[in-house]
Scaffold this motif. Structure first.
Motif, short mmCIF file in Angstrom:
data_model
loop_
_atom_site.label_atom_id
_atom_site.label_comp_id
_atom_site.label_asym_id
_atom_site.label_seq_id
_atom_site.Cartn_x
_atom_site.Cartn_y
_atom_site.Cartn_z
N LYS A 11 2.89 -4.34 2.09
CA LYS A 11 2.06 -5.22 1.27
C LYS A 11 2.50 -5.09 -0.18
CE LYS A 11 -2.02 -5.26 4.19
NZ LYS A 11 -3.49 -5.10 4.23
N ASN A 22 -1.56 0.19 10.51
CA ASN A 22 -2.62 0.03 9.51
C ASN A 22 -2.93 1.29 8.70
OD1 ASN A 22 -3.08 -2.73 9.99
ND2 ASN A 22 -4.30 -2.23 11.78
N GLY A 81 -9.45 5.22 5.59
CA GLY A 81 -8.98 4.56 4.38
C GLY A 81 -8.74 5.50 3.21
N ASP A 89 -8.67 -0.28 1.26
CA ASP A 89 -9.66 -1.04 2.01
C ASP A 89 -9.20 -2.49 2.05
OD1 ASP A 89 -11.90 -2.00 3.29
OD2 ASP A 89 -13.23 -1.78 1.57
N GLY A 90 -8.63 -2.88 3.17
CA GLY A 90 -8.11 -4.24 3.30
C GLY A 90 -6.97 -4.47 2.32
N ASN A 91 -7.14 -5.44 1.43
CA ASN A 91 -6.11 -5.76 0.45
C ASN A 91 -6.40 -5.16 -0.93
OD1 ASN A 91 -4.34 -7.12 2.12
ND2 ASN A 91 -5.46 -9.04 1.92
N LYS A 92 -7.19 -4.10 -0.94
CA LYS A 92 -7.49 -3.40 -2.20
C LYS A 92 -7.14 -1.94 -2.03
CE LYS A 92 -11.32 -6.40 -3.56
NZ LYS A 92 -10.66 -7.09 -4.61
N GLU A 95 -4.55 -4.95 -6.17
CA GLU A 95 -4.78 -6.09 -5.27
C GLU A 95 -3.46 -6.29 -4.54
OE1 GLU A 95 -7.49 -7.98 -4.74
OE2 GLU A 95 -8.78 -7.09 -6.28
N LYS A 119 -1.00 -8.29 -1.54
CA LYS A 119 -0.83 -9.58 -0.86
C LYS A 119 0.20 -9.48 0.24
CE LYS A 119 2.07 -11.12 -4.70
NZ LYS A 119 2.39 -12.14 -5.65
#
Length: 192
Positions: A28, A64, A122, A146-149, A190, A192
């Protein structure tokens, strides 16, 4: 025969697509415009705060779970956020000078992860090599994803990177002009 060729082509296409999907899913990229890096430096009489920009960066994942990362920091972008006017301009100029980060000769700083250990959901303990002013030191810090953060807090000893100006570790009789060797970095990414 035509059906066999079509089936073979379909399987090859599916394999190629799956390969690229797995590759893309494991890395990412940092959204450099939406991410922030703030710093806080301390002195006997108080502290100063500011920001610095990420030039590029990414995190890598395996199933992940965070397993790597690399960042390039744009050193000439360093700013001061707790002062205005001439005081702000003077401190920014001093931080960019050879007394501190020598950004003309060293326009980039880097962080390369060398070890990542999961400590919870996480949450990770990250060890990495930081290079500032051509000097590389290993550091360890906590990071959450956490996800995309992603968030991290680092503490760096500037003297290990030949940034000794105002350090009581190297100069006597500084009294209230002494600047702490360690400074804090807070990173909010952030992805992406």
């Amino acid at each position: 025969m035509k059906l066999l060729k079509q089936t073979t082509a379909f399987i090859a296409l599916a394999f190629i697509t799956l390969s690229f999907t797995v590759l893309d899913g494991s890395k990412k990229t940092v959204d450099v415009k939406a991410s922030t890096v703030t710093w806080k430096g301390y002195k006997v009489t108080g502290s100063h705060t500011g920001e610095i920009a990420i030039k590029s960066g990414y995190l890598t994942f395996d199933s992940n779970a965070l397993n790597g990362g690399e960042f390039v920091i744009d050193m000439p972008s360093i700013t001061v956020t707790d002062l205005e006017g001439k005081g702000k301009a003077n401190l920014e100029g001093h931080l960019k000078s050879d007394d501190f980060f020598g950004v003309n000769a060293h326009p980039e700083a880097t962080l390369k992860f060398t070890n990542v250990k999961a400590t919870g959901k996480g949450a990770y303990k990250v060890t990495g090599d930081v290079t500032i002013k051509g000097k590389t030191e290993s550091i360890t810090f906590d990071m959450t994803v956490d996800g995309n953060k992603a968030n991290a807090a680092l503490k760096l000893d500037r003297t290990k990177f030949d940034v000794k100006y105002g350090s009581a570790s190297f100069f006597d009789n500084l009294k209230d002009k002494a600047i702490n060797d360690e400074f804090d970095i807070t990173v909010n990414l952030e992805l992406k």
